[in-house]
Design an enzyme around this catalytic site. Structure first.
Site, PDB file in Angstrom:
ATOM      1  N   GLN A 112     -60.564 -19.657  -7.277  1.00  0.00           N
ATOM      2  CA  GLN A 112     -59.871 -20.869  -6.857  1.00  0.00           C
ATOM      3  C   GLN A 112     -60.248 -21.131  -5.397  1.00  0.00           C
ATOM      4  O   GLN A 112     -60.028 -20.290  -4.531  1.00  0.00           O
ATOM      5  CB  GLN A 112     -58.363 -20.741  -6.983  1.00  0.00           C
ATOM      6  CG  GLN A 112     -57.659 -22.075  -6.695  1.00  0.00           C
ATOM      7  CD  GLN A 112     -56.163 -21.955  -6.647  1.00  0.00           C
ATOM      8  OE1 GLN A 112     -55.608 -21.384  -5.710  1.00  0.00           O
ATOM      9  NE2 GLN A 112     -55.491 -22.493  -7.659  1.00  0.00           N
ATOM     10  N   HIS A 180     -58.381 -26.267  -5.743  1.00  0.00           N
ATOM     11  CA  HIS A 180     -56.921 -26.296  -5.583  1.00  0.00           C
ATOM     12  C   HIS A 180     -56.500 -27.647  -5.020  1.00  0.00           C
ATOM     13  O   HIS A 180     -56.574 -27.891  -3.823  1.00  0.00           O
ATOM     14  CB  HIS A 180     -56.482 -25.164  -4.656  1.00  0.00           C
ATOM     15  CG  HIS A 180     -55.013 -24.850  -4.722  1.00  0.00           C
ATOM     16  ND1 HIS A 180     -54.076 -25.738  -5.219  1.00  0.00           N
ATOM     17  CD2 HIS A 180     -54.318 -23.736  -4.357  1.00  0.00           C
ATOM     18  CE1 HIS A 180     -52.870 -25.174  -5.143  1.00  0.00           C
ATOM     19  NE2 HIS A 180     -52.991 -23.972  -4.630  1.00  0.00           N
ATOM     20  N   HIS A 183     -49.695 -28.559  -5.084  1.00  0.00           N
ATOM     21  CA  HIS A 183     -48.657 -27.859  -4.323  1.00  0.00           C
ATOM     22  C   HIS A 183     -48.576 -28.225  -2.851  1.00  0.00           C
ATOM     23  O   HIS A 183     -48.049 -27.461  -2.042  1.00  0.00           O
ATOM     24  CB  HIS A 183     -48.829 -26.336  -4.461  1.00  0.00           C
ATOM     25  CG  HIS A 183     -48.896 -25.866  -5.862  1.00  0.00           C
ATOM     26  ND1 HIS A 183     -49.354 -24.612  -6.232  1.00  0.00           N
ATOM     27  CD2 HIS A 183     -48.593 -26.498  -7.037  1.00  0.00           C
ATOM     28  CE1 HIS A 183     -49.321 -24.487  -7.545  1.00  0.00           C
ATOM     29  NE2 HIS A 183     -48.859 -25.629  -8.053  1.00  0.00           N
ATOM     30  N   TYR A 185     -51.081 -28.739  -0.659  1.00  0.00           N
ATOM     31  CA  TYR A 185     -52.176 -28.309   0.210  1.00  0.00           C
ATOM     32  C   TYR A 185     -53.128 -29.485   0.464  1.00  0.00           C
ATOM     33  O   TYR A 185     -52.849 -30.615   0.060  1.00  0.00           O
ATOM     34  CB  TYR A 185     -52.872 -27.101  -0.400  1.00  0.00           C
ATOM     35  CG  TYR A 185     -51.967 -25.892  -0.467  1.00  0.00           C
ATOM     36  CD1 TYR A 185     -51.501 -25.288   0.699  1.00  0.00           C
ATOM     37  CD2 TYR A 185     -51.537 -25.373  -1.686  1.00  0.00           C
ATOM     38  CE1 TYR A 185     -50.640 -24.194   0.647  1.00  0.00           C
ATOM     39  CE2 TYR A 185     -50.674 -24.285  -1.741  1.00  0.00           C
ATOM     40  CZ  TYR A 185     -50.228 -23.699  -0.577  1.00  0.00           C
ATOM     41  OH  TYR A 185     -49.365 -22.625  -0.627  1.00  0.00           O
ATOM     42  N   ARG A 233     -57.081 -28.186 -10.286  1.00  0.00           N
ATOM     43  CA  ARG A 233     -55.647 -27.925 -10.419  1.00  0.00           C
ATOM     44  C   ARG A 233     -54.865 -28.962  -9.612  1.00  0.00           C
ATOM     45  O   ARG A 233     -55.189 -29.228  -8.451  1.00  0.00           O
ATOM     46  CB  ARG A 233     -55.296 -26.520  -9.922  1.00  0.00           C
ATOM     47  CG  ARG A 233     -53.890 -26.083 -10.370  1.00  0.00           C
ATOM     48  CD  ARG A 233     -53.529 -24.702  -9.907  1.00  0.00           C
ATOM     49  NE  ARG A 233     -52.637 -24.076 -10.881  1.00  0.00           N
ATOM     50  CZ  ARG A 233     -51.681 -23.189 -10.547  1.00  0.00           C
ATOM     51  NH1 ARG A 233     -51.510 -22.821  -9.304  1.00  0.00           N
ATOM     52  NH2 ARG A 233     -50.918 -22.672 -11.489  1.00  0.00           N
ATOM     53  N   GLY A 343     -48.520 -16.333 -14.999  1.00  0.00           N
ATOM     54  CA  GLY A 343     -48.479 -15.797 -13.652  1.00  0.00           C
ATOM     55  C   GLY A 343     -47.686 -14.520 -13.546  1.00  0.00           C
ATOM     56  O   GLY A 343     -48.213 -13.420 -13.672  1.00  0.00           O
ATOM     57  N   ARG A 344     -46.370 -14.654 -13.332  1.00  0.00           N
ATOM     58  CA  ARG A 344     -45.541 -13.485 -13.037  1.00  0.00           C
ATOM     59  C   ARG A 344     -45.626 -12.383 -14.092  1.00  0.00           C
ATOM     60  O   ARG A 344     -45.655 -11.194 -13.758  1.00  0.00           O
ATOM     61  CB  ARG A 344     -44.087 -13.913 -12.878  1.00  0.00           C
ATOM     62  CG  ARG A 344     -43.792 -14.651 -11.587  1.00  0.00           C
ATOM     63  CD  ARG A 344     -42.408 -15.274 -11.626  1.00  0.00           C
ATOM     64  NE  ARG A 344     -42.325 -16.331 -12.626  1.00  0.00           N
ATOM     65  CZ  ARG A 344     -41.190 -16.822 -13.112  1.00  0.00           C
ATOM     66  NH1 ARG A 344     -40.034 -16.326 -12.708  1.00  0.00           N
ATOM     67  NH2 ARG A 344     -41.193 -17.799 -13.994  1.00  0.00           N
TER      68      ARG A 344
END
Length: 376
Positions: A112, A180, A183, A185, A233, A343-344
């Site tokens: 990424q 990316h 979110h 950024y 993304r 993810g988690r």
């Protein structure tokens, strides 16, 4: 195992084990490792522990790994000297070993590529003298600039940095790249009206706000082979603005995604906090579902897969109970989206994919952030 449990396990294995194709890249199954910032790379160099971290998850059945965010070669790209960089001889040598390990385990992997833009604060590493830059010098929630609005030279340098990183990814053996654009950024700061107040060709209506992202995609596409996958993304939500939206309607979303697809995006990774939430009124489709419907491109969904708690809670040190997979499997079965990023659950258990693909649901555990002591 009861007959009902056996049937559920068989269904999960059958649906999730199907290969998927992104611009000629065959991903062996539908499971993707979501990018998760780790800060285990001193001086931006991924070491043998990082090699092992990704290799273990590929060996345990993850079809496609998206690495943690890696800074592109622009001085203002980052804010930590422990986040890996995707430029520099030692950094790229470390990433080459990661790609080799993942391939040896039968997986596929993309880095990424990341620039944080105005999230950066002045004086932060790895390049303390670099200014915070963005479309208008605004951070989320600010009404007055605290950073520098990007000049034409800044735009060209950042576009070039993404292209150079993508070319390096192909050269050292990766299977594609992910850009990316989510979110809050840098790329997302251009996409969102809340941080993009420009009055030139890069600001204004949704299509104009997409121009910077589309130029990055086009430069990356030019820098790599035609069959080298480019994933983009994006998200509606932002850091510290979870109710933010790029698009209020499918038509507005189509206006944003169409230029990106035309510029060379091969697949979209639609980031949501809970994948089961409908994106627009009048339809059960989530953001990835709408993305696939509007662009015709493969779509990756993400957001609390296998758990019943929002990942934001993990930042607050809170765990999450297990959630069912039936709804996810229903959506995959009707081709709402193509792949599923986790993810988690994968962060905590490197064997999560292997257990799910084998129907060993009784071996899955709730997410417990206190169990994450080291990179494993």
């Amino acid at each position: 195992m009861t007959d009902i449990a056996s049937e559920a396990a068989s269904r999960a294995a059958g649906i999730l084990s199907r290969p998927a194709v992104i611009n000629g890249l065959t991903v062996p199954n539908r499971l993707v490792m979501a990018p998760m910032t780790r800060q285990f790379s001193p001086d931006g160099i991924p070491g043998e522990d990082v090699v092992s971290y990704y290799g273990r998850r590929a060996a345990a059945g993850v079809g496609l790994i998206v690495t943690e965010g890696t800074y592109v070669g622009h001085p203002s790209a980052g804010q930590s000297d422990r986040v890996p960089r995707f430029h520099g001889e030692e950094q790229l040598a470390g990433w080459a070993r990661v790609a080799e390990a993942v391939h040896a385990a039968g997986g596929t992997i993309v880095p990424q590529l990341w620039h944080i833009g105005m999230v950066r604060k002045q004086g932060e590493p790895p390049f303390p003298e670099a200014p915070a830059v963005g479309p208008s010098g605004l951070r989320i929630g600010e009404s007055e600039p605290t950073g520098r609005a990007m000049t034409r030279q800044d735009l060209d340098e950042v576009i070039g940095a993404f292209a150079e990183a993508a070319a390096a990814a192909e050269r050292i053996g990766f299977d594609g790249v992910e850009l990316h654009g989510a979110h809050g950024y840098l790329i997302d700061q251009f996409l969102w009206a809340g941080t993009n107040r420009r009055t030139d060709a890069y600001g204004g209506d949704p299509v104009a706000r997409t121009r910077f992202a589309a130029e990055i995609v086009a430069a990356v596409r030019e820098a790599v082979s035609p069959d080298f996958p480019v994933i983009f993304r994006y998200s509606q939500w932002k850091q510290d603005a979870y109710d933010a939206r790029l698009a209020e309607t499918p038509e507005e979303l189509e206006a944003i995604l169409t230029p990106l697809a035309a510029a060379g995006v091969d697949a979209f990774h639609a980031s949501t906090r809970r994948y089961w939430i409908p994106e627009f009124d009048g339809s059960d489709l989530n953001l990835a579902g709408w993305t696939r419907k509007l662009t015709g491109k493969p779509a990756i969904t993400v957001g609390s897969v296998g758990l019943n708690g929002d990942f934001i809670e993990a930042f607050q040190g809170r765990g999450a109970e297990l959630g069912g997979l039936d709804d996810l499997l229903d959506r995959l079965e009707r081709d709402e989206f193509d792949l599923v990023a986790v993810g988690r659950a994968l962060l905590q258990d490197p064997h999560w994919a292997q257990k799910v693909l084998a129907g060993r649901f009784d071996e899955l555990a709730p997410y417990d952030p206190s169990s994450l002591r080291t990179l494993s």
